[in-house]
Design an enzyme around this catalytic site. Structure first.
Site, PDB file in Angstrom:
ATOM      1  N   GLU A 164       4.105 -49.295 -88.447  1.00  0.00           N
ATOM      2  CA  GLU A 164       4.943 -49.600 -89.322  1.00  0.00           C
ATOM      3  C   GLU A 164       4.190 -50.711 -89.948  1.00  0.00           C
ATOM      4  O   GLU A 164       3.002 -51.137 -90.117  1.00  0.00           O
ATOM      5  CB  GLU A 164       5.596 -50.424 -88.330  1.00  0.00           C
ATOM      6  CG  GLU A 164       6.418 -51.338 -88.396  1.00  0.00           C
ATOM      7  CD  GLU A 164       7.761 -51.227 -89.610  1.00  0.00           C
ATOM      8  OE1 GLU A 164       8.360 -50.490 -89.813  1.00  0.00           O
ATOM      9  OE2 GLU A 164       8.069 -51.844 -90.513  1.00  0.00           O
ATOM     10  N   TYR A 170       7.496 -44.898 -89.269  1.00  0.00           N
ATOM     11  CA  TYR A 170       7.983 -46.117 -89.803  1.00  0.00           C
ATOM     12  C   TYR A 170       8.373 -46.654 -88.422  1.00  0.00           C
ATOM     13  O   TYR A 170       9.963 -46.789 -88.405  1.00  0.00           O
ATOM     14  CB  TYR A 170       9.043 -45.657 -90.858  1.00  0.00           C
ATOM     15  CG  TYR A 170       8.876 -44.930 -91.698  1.00  0.00           C
ATOM     16  CD1 TYR A 170       8.003 -45.597 -93.127  1.00  0.00           C
ATOM     17  CD2 TYR A 170       8.324 -43.797 -92.187  1.00  0.00           C
ATOM     18  CE1 TYR A 170       7.700 -44.768 -94.500  1.00  0.00           C
ATOM     19  CE2 TYR A 170       7.510 -43.103 -93.524  1.00  0.00           C
ATOM     20  CZ  TYR A 170       7.186 -43.564 -94.373  1.00  0.00           C
ATOM     21  OH  TYR A 170       6.676 -43.402 -95.283  1.00  0.00           O
ATOM     22  N   GLN A 172      18.376 -51.209 -86.034  1.00  0.00           N
ATOM     23  CA  GLN A 172      19.759 -50.687 -86.672  1.00  0.00           C
ATOM     24  C   GLN A 172      21.298 -51.576 -86.389  1.00  0.00           C
ATOM     25  O   GLN A 172      20.471 -52.282 -85.395  1.00  0.00           O
ATOM     26  CB  GLN A 172      19.613 -49.796 -85.590  1.00  0.00           C
ATOM     27  CG  GLN A 172      18.267 -48.013 -85.652  1.00  0.00           C
ATOM     28  CD  GLN A 172      18.299 -47.616 -86.875  1.00  0.00           C
ATOM     29  OE1 GLN A 172      19.237 -47.471 -87.650  1.00  0.00           O
ATOM     30  NE2 GLN A 172      17.001 -46.331 -87.364  1.00  0.00           N
ATOM     31  N   CYS A 199      34.236 -54.804-101.199  1.00  0.00           N
ATOM     32  CA  CYS A 199      33.169 -55.948-100.372  1.00  0.00           C
ATOM     33  C   CYS A 199      32.052 -54.490-100.145  1.00  0.00           C
ATOM     34  O   CYS A 199      32.558 -53.387-100.535  1.00  0.00           O
ATOM     35  CB  CYS A 199      33.894 -56.154 -99.332  1.00  0.00           C
ATOM     36  SG  CYS A 199      34.760 -54.932 -98.384  1.00  0.00           S
ATOM     37  N   ASP A 218      11.487 -41.877 -89.780  1.00  0.00           N
ATOM     38  CA  ASP A 218      12.116 -42.988 -89.896  1.00  0.00           C
ATOM     39  C   ASP A 218      12.611 -44.160 -91.305  1.00  0.00           C
ATOM     40  O   ASP A 218      12.566 -45.242 -91.050  1.00  0.00           O
ATOM     41  CB  ASP A 218      12.466 -43.377 -88.770  1.00  0.00           C
ATOM     42  CG  ASP A 218      13.733 -44.024 -89.150  1.00  0.00           C
ATOM     43  OD1 ASP A 218      14.792 -44.216 -89.796  1.00  0.00           O
ATOM     44  OD2 ASP A 218      14.502 -45.257 -87.935  1.00  0.00           O
ATOM     45  N   CYS A 264      32.817 -52.487 -97.932  1.00  0.00           N
ATOM     46  CA  CYS A 264      33.637 -51.643 -96.755  1.00  0.00           C
ATOM     47  C   CYS A 264      34.094 -50.715 -98.114  1.00  0.00           C
ATOM     48  O   CYS A 264      35.583 -50.653 -98.144  1.00  0.00           O
ATOM     49  CB  CYS A 264      34.395 -52.405 -96.124  1.00  0.00           C
ATOM     50  SG  CYS A 264      33.507 -53.096 -94.575  1.00  0.00           S
ATOM     51  N   CYS A 302      18.834 -42.245 -93.784  1.00  0.00           N
ATOM     52  CA  CYS A 302      20.092 -43.080 -93.883  1.00  0.00           C
ATOM     53  C   CYS A 302      20.775 -43.028 -95.645  1.00  0.00           C
ATOM     54  O   CYS A 302      20.965 -43.468 -95.905  1.00  0.00           O
ATOM     55  CB  CYS A 302      19.772 -44.338 -93.278  1.00  0.00           C
ATOM     56  SG  CYS A 302      18.537 -45.367 -94.731  1.00  0.00           S
ATOM     57  N   CYS A 337      34.928 -61.261 -91.678  1.00  0.00           N
ATOM     58  CA  CYS A 337      34.687 -59.910 -91.740  1.00  0.00           C
ATOM     59  C   CYS A 337      35.018 -59.494 -90.801  1.00  0.00           C
ATOM     60  O   CYS A 337      34.382 -59.704 -89.592  1.00  0.00           O
ATOM     61  CB  CYS A 337      33.139 -59.753 -92.715  1.00  0.00           C
ATOM     62  SG  CYS A 337      32.180 -58.449 -92.268  1.00  0.00           S
TER      63      CYS A 337
HETATM   64  C1  LIG Z   1      14.884 -47.462 -91.405  1.00  0.00           C
HETATM   65  S1  LIG Z   1      13.681 -48.286 -90.938  1.00  0.00           S
HETATM   66  C2  LIG Z   1      13.554 -47.590 -89.097  1.00  0.00           C
HETATM   67  C3  LIG Z   1      12.868 -48.837 -88.202  1.00  0.00           C
HETATM   68  C4  LIG Z   1      12.866 -48.289 -86.458  1.00  0.00           C
HETATM   69  N1  LIG Z   1      11.922 -46.595 -86.954  1.00  0.00           N
HETATM   70  C5  LIG Z   1      13.572 -47.912 -85.904  1.00  0.00           C
HETATM   71  O1  LIG Z   1      14.850 -47.087 -85.644  1.00  0.00           O
HETATM   72  O2  LIG Z   1      15.009 -49.409 -85.837  1.00  0.00           O
HETATM   73  C6  LIG Z   1      11.893 -48.246 -91.562  1.00  0.00           C
HETATM   74  C7  LIG Z   1      11.229 -48.656 -91.334  1.00  0.00           C
HETATM   75  O3  LIG Z   1       9.537 -48.853 -92.335  1.00  0.00           O
HETATM   76  C8  LIG Z   1       9.192 -50.236 -91.947  1.00  0.00           C
HETATM   77  N2  LIG Z   1       8.528 -49.813 -93.875  1.00  0.00           N
HETATM   78  C9  LIG Z   1       9.048 -49.188 -94.828  1.00  0.00           C
HETATM   79  N3  LIG Z   1       7.669 -49.000 -95.376  1.00  0.00           N
HETATM   80  C10 LIG Z   1       7.092 -48.602 -95.259  1.00  0.00           C
HETATM   81  C11 LIG Z   1       5.364 -47.844 -95.291  1.00  0.00           C
HETATM   82  N4  LIG Z   1       4.812 -47.687 -96.120  1.00  0.00           N
HETATM   83  N5  LIG Z   1       4.643 -47.806 -93.818  1.00  0.00           N
HETATM   84  C12 LIG Z   1       4.763 -48.168 -92.939  1.00  0.00           C
HETATM   85  N6  LIG Z   1       5.931 -48.823 -92.904  1.00  0.00           N
HETATM   86  C13 LIG Z   1       7.225 -48.959 -93.674  1.00  0.00           C
HETATM   87  C14 LIG Z   1      10.182 -50.789 -92.642  1.00  0.00           C
HETATM   88  O4  LIG Z   1       9.387 -52.207 -92.910  1.00  0.00           O
HETATM   89  C15 LIG Z   1      11.332 -50.825 -91.773  1.00  0.00           C
HETATM   90  O5  LIG Z   1      10.610 -51.206 -90.884  1.00  0.00           O
END
Ligand SMILES: C[S@@+](CC[C@H](N)C(=O)[O-])C[C@H]1O[C@@H](n2cnc3c(N)ncnc32)[C@H](O)[C@@H]1O
Length: 396
Positions: free
Chosen positions: A280, A259, A230, A72, A323, A74, A350, A146
């Site tokens: 975003e 992001y 998250q 799975c 992020d 994990c 990540c 799960c």
């Molecule tokens: C890892 S998440 C981080 C969200 C936020 N920082 C948090 O901690 O909840 C990445 C985010 O980037 C957005 N994203 C993806 N591609 C993007 C782009 N080209 N421009 C802006 N945002 C984007 C996704 O929709 C998502 O919400």
């Protein structure tokens, strides 16, 4: 054909590495120094992938996981937790060196002992019962529970498995103060209606409010069905604390939060900076971010819906936090960040491999001050990292 092998070490996906006729072969569920009988499943030119058939001797680091399901999500549940942490600490160091030639200071991994029941979201495949597709074979494996989700969600899984799911393909459950369920397909919801607060069927709201709510560090956040949040309920505040600390509060400075999702980081930063601008691409997430700004009475944050790579070209800032999703930043995006020339750049990642690639480019103009691995995904091979970069000063 069966082979007797000894595991040399783990790869970056948590699989045991063995050699069969000098060819590197990856065996899931095998730990370093264990001897085992395995068979090859796929044979590629440069490597092979196999399956563990029988352990000849067990590592002292092996534990019996509560979860009975194989292959799975994990990948490391059979490894004791301290060793999982050690593995991730070393993995970050090795990947940063291998893919970015980065030798910066890596702090000790930050973790919590809640290694089960930490997920606030699960997506389940459906084939009469709920389950998942096995990592190796893509076979559907039905499940009764799960270990990564709460007992509340496990009770819901039990209820779902009693229902006629023959016309359902996929189910996603979000678990905060309330339960939200998103059903892809058709089913009778009479029974789950009594148990779940918010129900979507094929993207249509059938019961409850549009958004689910949670709190972080005293602020309230609305989250829509498709917005990112998250997933580790015990670690998110710790992750954000590290990032906020790396940004170094300063009431005279403007911060760009690229992001930004539902605006969590931007809104948490608002108290410590003159202004924060969040960017975003997901429209629903930006809607949430704007609602979140309002319900938390924040006035110095602006949210822009758009591609971070495009919007950044129009903006200026003293500090930047990024992020991005797993694929990291683009080369163009990095150039745009360098053009803005922030004094501090904080990078939450990540995926250590794309992080290493991006840090290598950023390192030409920025010092990598420190890196903190954060254990957001116990029992899996995934690891989050927060990096602090500061502008290199020119010496004449
Ligand atoms: C890892 S998440 C981080 C969200 C936020 N920082 C948090 O901690 O909840 C990445 C985010 O980037 C957005 N994203 C993806 N591609 C993007 C782009 N080209 N421009 C802006 N945002 C984007 C996704 O929709 C998502 O919400």
């Amino acid at each position: 054909m069966k082979h007797e092998v000894r595991c040399l070490r783990l790869d970056d996906k948590g699989r045991g590495i063995v050699k069969i006729n000098e060819k590197i072969t990856f065996i899931p569920n095998l730990l370093p120094n264990e001897e085992a009988i395995v068979k090859i499943i796929t044979n590629k030119k440069k490597y092979a992938e196999g399956k563990l058939l029988k352990l000849i001797n067990e590592s002292n680091d092996r534990v019996k996981p509560k979860c009975p399901y194989e292959n799975c999500g994990c990948h490391l549940k059979h490894l004791n937790y301290q060793k999982q942490l050690e593995y991730k600490q070393n993995k970050v160091k090795d990947i940063l060196k291998k893919f970015g030639n980065i030798n910066a200071k890596i702090n000790n991994i930050v973790y919590d002992n809640s290694i089960n029941h930490y997920r606030n979201k699960i997506t389940l495949k459906v084939n009469k019962k709920v389950g998942y597709f096995s990592n190796n074979t893509n076979d559907f494996i039905p499940i009764d529970r799960c270990e990564l989700v709460s007992e509340k969600v496990n009770d819901l899984i039990e209820i779902l498995n009693e229902e006629d799911l023959s016309k359902v393909n996929e189910i996603t459950i979000k678990d905060f103060n309330q339960l939200m369920i998103m059903i892809n397909g058709e089913m009778d919801i009479t029974n789950i209606k009594k148990y779940v607060d918010i129900i979507y069927i094929n993207d249509k709201l059938i019961k409850g409010e549009k958004y689910i709510q949670t709190t972080l560090k005293g602020l309230t956040f609305n989250i829509s069905k498709d917005s990112f949040f998250q997933i580790n309920k015990y670690m998110t505040e710790k992750l954000y604390d590290i990032a906020l600390n790396y940004l170094e509060q300063d009431k005279n400075k403007i911060v760009l939060d690229l992001y930004c999702g539902t605006g969590t980081i931007s809104l948490l930063l608002s108290e410590y900076f003159k202004k924060v601008i969040g960017i975003e691409i997901n429209k629903e997430a930006v809607k949430c971010a704007k609602i979140n700004k309002k319900i938390n009475n924040v006035n110095n944050v602006e949210f822009i819906c758009g591609d971070a790579g495009e919007e950044i070209k129009k903006l200026k800032a003293d500090k930047i936090i990024v992020d991005p999703p797993r694929n990291g930043l683009t080369k163009e995006g990095i150039k745009d960040i360098l053009k803005i020339n922030p004094e501090v750049l904080v990078y939450i990642s990540c995926d250590p491999i794309t992080l290493a690639r991006d840090l290598k480019l950023l390192n030409e103009n920025y010092n990598i001050e420190e890196i903190t691995p954060v254990e957001m995904f116990p029992n899996t091979y995934h690891i989050e990292n927060v990096v602090k970069l500061t502008k290199k000063t020119l010496h004449f």
